[in-house]
Design an enzyme around this catalytic site. Structure first.
Site, PDB file in Angstrom:
ATOM      1  N   ASN A 226      -1.272  -0.324   7.671  1.00  0.00           N
ATOM      2  CA  ASN A 226      -0.673  -1.648   7.878  1.00  0.00           C
ATOM      3  C   ASN A 226       0.071  -2.177   6.653  1.00  0.00           C
ATOM      4  OD1 ASN A 226      -2.856  -2.316   6.321  1.00  0.00           O
ATOM      5  ND2 ASN A 226      -3.862  -3.624   7.842  1.00  0.00           N
TER       6      ASN A 226
ATOM      7  N   TYR B  72     -12.023  -2.881  -2.519  1.00  0.00           N
ATOM      8  CA  TYR B  72     -12.489  -3.105  -1.147  1.00  0.00           C
ATOM      9  C   TYR B  72     -14.019  -3.188  -1.061  1.00  0.00           C
ATOM     10  CZ  TYR B  72      -7.911  -2.500   1.122  1.00  0.00           C
ATOM     11  OH  TYR B  72      -6.617  -2.661   1.573  1.00  0.00           O
TER      12      TYR B  72
ATOM     13  N   HIS C  22      -1.476  -5.558   1.564  1.00  0.00           N
ATOM     14  CA  HIS C  22      -2.733  -6.286   1.361  1.00  0.00           C
ATOM     15  C   HIS C  22      -2.426  -7.673   0.829  1.00  0.00           C
ATOM     16  CE1 HIS C  22      -6.737  -7.359  -0.055  1.00  0.00           C
ATOM     17  NE2 HIS C  22      -6.120  -7.823  -1.137  1.00  0.00           N
TER      18      HIS C  22
ATOM     19  N   LYS D 288       0.838  -1.200   0.000  1.00  0.00           N
ATOM     20  CA  LYS D 288       0.000   0.000   0.000  1.00  0.00           C
ATOM     21  C   LYS D 288       0.883   1.266   0.000  1.00  0.00           C
ATOM     22  CE  LYS D 288      -3.514  -2.413   2.786  1.00  0.00           C
ATOM     23  NZ  LYS D 288      -4.358  -2.284   3.997  1.00  0.00           N
TER      24      LYS D 288
ATOM     25  N   GLU E 243      -9.359 -10.624  -7.314  1.00  0.00           N
ATOM     26  CA  GLU E 243      -8.416  -9.503  -7.186  1.00  0.00           C
ATOM     27  C   GLU E 243      -7.355  -9.528  -8.290  1.00  0.00           C
ATOM     28  OE1 GLU E 243      -9.062  -8.843  -2.385  1.00  0.00           O
ATOM     29  OE2 GLU E 243      -7.182  -9.722  -3.051  1.00  0.00           O
TER      30      GLU E 243
HETATM   31  P1  GDP Z   1      -6.921  -7.418   5.786  1.00  0.00           P
HETATM   32  O1  GDP Z   1      -7.501  -8.453   4.856  1.00  0.00           O
HETATM   33  O2  GDP Z   1      -6.081  -8.014   6.881  1.00  0.00           O
HETATM   34  O3  GDP Z   1      -6.181  -6.328   5.052  1.00  0.00           O
HETATM   35  O4  GDP Z   1      -8.158  -6.736   6.562  1.00  0.00           O
HETATM   36  P2  GDP Z   1      -9.646  -6.378   6.070  1.00  0.00           P
HETATM   37  O5  GDP Z   1      -9.939  -6.989   4.741  1.00  0.00           O
HETATM   38  O6  GDP Z   1     -10.569  -6.692   7.199  1.00  0.00           O
HETATM   39  O7  GDP Z   1      -9.594  -4.799   5.940  1.00  0.00           O
HETATM   40  C1  GDP Z   1      -8.962  -4.192   4.849  1.00  0.00           C
HETATM   41  C2  GDP Z   1      -8.132  -3.040   5.339  1.00  0.00           C
HETATM   42  O8  GDP Z   1      -8.999  -2.079   5.948  1.00  0.00           O
HETATM   43  C3  GDP Z   1      -7.130  -3.397   6.431  1.00  0.00           C
HETATM   44  O9  GDP Z   1      -5.922  -3.912   5.925  1.00  0.00           O
HETATM   45  C4  GDP Z   1      -6.934  -2.049   7.114  1.00  0.00           C
HETATM   46  O10 GDP Z   1      -6.014  -1.246   6.399  1.00  0.00           O
HETATM   47  C5  GDP Z   1      -8.315  -1.436   7.006  1.00  0.00           C
HETATM   48  N1  GDP Z   1      -9.056  -1.654   8.248  1.00  0.00           N
HETATM   49  C6  GDP Z   1      -9.591  -2.820   8.688  1.00  0.00           C
HETATM   50  N2  GDP Z   1     -10.191  -2.645   9.875  1.00  0.00           N
HETATM   51  C7  GDP Z   1     -10.035  -1.331  10.185  1.00  0.00           C
HETATM   52  C8  GDP Z   1     -10.432  -0.522  11.284  1.00  0.00           C
HETATM   53  O11 GDP Z   1     -11.064  -0.991  12.241  1.00  0.00           O
HETATM   54  N3  GDP Z   1     -10.093   0.796  11.224  1.00  0.00           N
HETATM   55  C9  GDP Z   1      -9.399   1.333  10.195  1.00  0.00           C
HETATM   56  N4  GDP Z   1      -9.097   2.628  10.207  1.00  0.00           N
HETATM   57  N5  GDP Z   1      -8.986   0.607   9.147  1.00  0.00           N
HETATM   58  C10 GDP Z   1      -9.314  -0.714   9.144  1.00  0.00           C
HETATM   59 MG    MG Z   2      -9.051  -8.341   3.470  1.00  0.00          MG
END
Ligand code: GDP
Ligand code: MG
Length: 162
Positions: free
Chosen positions: A123, A60, A126, A20, A137
């Site tokens: 973080n 997303y 992805h 990212k 994707e």
């Molecule tokens: P991943 O698959 O581990 O990347 O997580 P997810 O698919 O659940 O979420 C996608 C991305 O959204 C994550 O990598 C984070 O950057 C962001 N994200 C997820 N949960 C949160 C949250 O509670 N707060 C914020 N600000 N960002 C979040």
């Molecule tokens: Mg995810």
């Protein structure tokens, strides 16, 4: 022999991995690539892109009801992203292990997010979370001709040859 190689290649799983904008700006491209490469996974597609907000929303789409969705899509489209496809046995699930938990506060040390990130909104990486998502994707980010199938001469030292 060629046939065997083709069968081997056909069994190989692929996943979509993206560094990212925060990972790119922090100079972590090589560090992240090297973790996948050293493991024994194979890079089959890579490019640098600045996704549009519309594109980020597509990527997303499953999170569109979440309160952080808008900020997340703004962020993903805020600068260059390294989009990649990695190939290897179990790469989807193990790729997620290399990456670590979504929230870096909960990621184990030794994982990419555990070692290199601090907060969930930044973080740095992805990774597809399952076979269907991986397929979707890869299709969203790459044209079929951007994926390169090739053998690495040392592959038998990773998988064996019998
Ligand atoms: P991943 O698959 O581990 O990347 O997580 P997810 O698919 O659940 O979420 C996608 C991305 O959204 C994550 O990598 C984070 O950057 C962001 N994200 C997820 N949960 C949160 C949250 O509670 N707060 C914020 N600000 N960002 C979040
Ligand atoms: Mg995810």
């Amino acid at each position: 022999m060629l046939q065997e190689q083709e069968v081997h290649a056909a069994e190989m799983e692929r996943t979509f991995i993206a560094i990212k904008p925060d990972g790119v700006q922090r100079g972590l491209i090589a560090e992240i690539i090297s973790r996948f490469e050293r493991k024994g996974f194979k890079l089959v597609a890579i490019k640098i892109v600045v996704p549009s907000k519309d594109f980020a929303q597509k990527h997303y789409h499953d999170l569109k009801e979440r309160p952080f969705f808008n900020g997340l899509c703004d962020f993903l489209s805020s600068g260059p992203v390294i989009a990649m496809v990695w190939e290897g046995e179990g790469v989807i699930k193990y790729g997620r292990k290399l990456i670590g938990a979504t929230d870096p506060q909960k990621s184990e040390p030794g994982t990419i997010r555990g070692d290199l990130a601090v907060v969930v909104g930044r973080n740095i990486i992805h990774g597809s979370d399952g076979p269907e998502t991986a397929q979707d994707e890869i299709k969203l980010w790459f044209k079929p001709e951007e994926l390169v199938s090739y053998m690495i001469s040392g592959e038998k030292w990773i998988y064996g040859d019998n």
